[in-house]
Enzyme design. Sequence first.
Site, PDB file in Angstrom:
ATOM      1  N   GLY A 185     -52.799  -3.216 -22.526  1.00 44.90           N
ATOM      2  CA  GLY A 185     -53.079  -2.718 -21.174  1.00 44.90           C
ATOM      3  C   GLY A 185     -53.952  -1.487 -21.081  1.00 44.90           C
ATOM      4  O   GLY A 185     -55.047  -1.408 -21.664  1.00 44.90           O
ATOM      5  N   PHE A 235     -39.045  -0.996 -15.164  1.00 42.19           N
ATOM      6  CA  PHE A 235     -38.748  -2.281 -14.519  1.00 42.19           C
ATOM      7  C   PHE A 235     -38.131  -1.962 -13.169  1.00 42.19           C
ATOM      8  O   PHE A 235     -37.474  -0.931 -13.009  1.00 42.19           O
ATOM      9  CB  PHE A 235     -37.801  -3.149 -15.366  1.00 42.19           C
ATOM     10  CG  PHE A 235     -36.618  -2.413 -15.914  1.00 42.19           C
ATOM     11  CD1 PHE A 235     -35.504  -2.132 -15.131  1.00 42.19           C
ATOM     12  CD2 PHE A 235     -36.622  -1.969 -17.233  1.00 42.19           C
ATOM     13  CE1 PHE A 235     -34.413  -1.433 -15.646  1.00 42.19           C
ATOM     14  CE2 PHE A 235     -35.533  -1.274 -17.754  1.00 42.19           C
ATOM     15  CZ  PHE A 235     -34.431  -1.006 -16.960  1.00 42.19           C
ATOM     16  N   SER A 288     -27.744   0.106 -14.525  1.00 42.82           N
ATOM     17  CA  SER A 288     -26.677   0.491 -15.467  1.00 42.82           C
ATOM     18  C   SER A 288     -27.036   1.843 -16.091  1.00 42.82           C
ATOM     19  O   SER A 288     -28.213   2.213 -16.161  1.00 42.82           O
ATOM     20  CB  SER A 288     -26.523  -0.569 -16.562  1.00 42.82           C
ATOM     21  OG  SER A 288     -27.588  -0.475 -17.488  1.00 42.82           O
ATOM     22  N   TYR A 331     -45.541   8.347  -8.263  1.00 38.71           N
ATOM     23  CA  TYR A 331     -44.204   8.555  -7.694  1.00 38.71           C
ATOM     24  C   TYR A 331     -43.500   9.759  -8.310  1.00 38.71           C
ATOM     25  O   TYR A 331     -42.375  10.065  -7.939  1.00 38.71           O
ATOM     26  CB  TYR A 331     -43.366   7.284  -7.677  1.00 38.71           C
ATOM     27  CG  TYR A 331     -43.273   6.423  -8.907  1.00 38.71           C
ATOM     28  CD1 TYR A 331     -43.185   6.953 -10.189  1.00 38.71           C
ATOM     29  CD2 TYR A 331     -43.225   5.027  -8.766  1.00 38.71           C
ATOM     30  CE1 TYR A 331     -43.059   6.134 -11.303  1.00 38.71           C
ATOM     31  CE2 TYR A 331     -43.103   4.199  -9.872  1.00 38.71           C
ATOM     32  CZ  TYR A 331     -43.021   4.764 -11.146  1.00 38.71           C
ATOM     33  OH  TYR A 331     -42.900   3.948 -12.234  1.00 38.71           O
TER      34      TYR A 331
END
Length: 312
Positions: free
Chosen positions: A53, A131, A139, A181
Amino acid sequence: MTAPDRPALATAAPTTPAAAAAGLPEPPPLGASALPDGTFAGTTVLVTGGGTGLGLATATEFARLGATLAIASRKPEHLEAGRTALEASGATVVTATCDIRDPDQVAAAFDTVEQSAGLPGVLVNNAAANFPVPAEDMSPNAWRTVVDITLNGTFFCAREFARRHLAAGTPGSIVNIGASYAWTGGPGFAHSAAAKAGVKNMVETLAVEWGPYGIQVNGLVPGLFPHEDMTADIRGNLDRTHEKDACQPALRVGRLRELGWAATFLASPYARFVSGHTLVVDGANWQRRSLTNPPVVTVRDQMGKEPFSLEP
Ligand code: HXC
Ligand code: NAP
């Protein structure tokens, strides 16, 4: 430099009172460079996650400017794919298998690189993990994993780089890859957003601590740069938006080389007095863009998830 496909903004005279919305012009083509040939000749550049990437695209721009490339990550198949691509750009390439969460593996990777290509003069902290998941579903181990790779791993690599340069009395340049962000918060990405905020803050601290020793530390934030190596989780999230270009103020997503060019500039002799800065390359995507607020849709609804339940 090759001429851009469209005229530069400075020379484009408006012909009509109201210009059509065509978005930001395309950049010069792949292979062009704003920096002189050989800018990084004699310099080893270490890119974490440099086999895929944006890491590979960034490594490629350093290779085009004469650098020796070192790439480090966990998966041999990523490292070998990166080696093949970078050698095709004419670079000498060193690979090091390394999980950046483990400081001993980071030190071993630096040993491998230093033995065959010398101490890297540039470190691009590009490796990260992410993700999408609603915060209430996340979790403890999911939180720890992303923070460990993105924030702790970035620090461990920066620390190893700086200790070796301080011991040798040599200058260096670090570029930490971030995300916007860090400023705005990232609904659905609480772990990554918090980690990237830490990465941005770390840039500011380390630039001051290590500037006196000749080590420059900057951040570089990509906007939306889709590519074929994206994980299934990230690609699945992107697929929630059908009109990716139309959702950007630039009316287009980023071209991978645009991030690579910014990284080479920040690490080049032409940016020596730029330190502690985080540069955003996103066509203004992170700014508020509406006259009125759009309706709020929960992360659960955006992800098509059932209402929250304590039952597993
Ligand atoms: C919820 C998840 C999950 C998911 C993993 N987990 N994927 N939880 N939703 N989609 C949880 C697991 O259940 C586990 O928790 C914990 O996370 C660790 O998972 P492992 O698979 O054991 O971890 P590991 O093998 O170390 O792999 C790390 C990884 C993986 C982050 C999960 O995706 C990876 O290797 N990613 C590297 C590449 C990457 O992430 N690239 C994206 C960068 S893009 P439990 O509790 O079950 O043990 C980027 C873009 C920013 O940052 C901007 C985007 C808009
Ligand atoms: P990517 O292709 O998934 O790259 C992530 C890289 O990190 C992979 O090469 C991976 O290699 C490496 N990596 C992950 N965990 C690692 C670990 N524990 N130790 C060592 N290496 C590890 O994602 P990308 O889109 O190119 O992202 C590159 C950077 O840009 C990241 O910092 C990301 O947050 C940032 N970013 C990207 C976008 C975008 O639109 N693409 C937007 C904002 C920010 P292995 O799997 O081989 O370990």
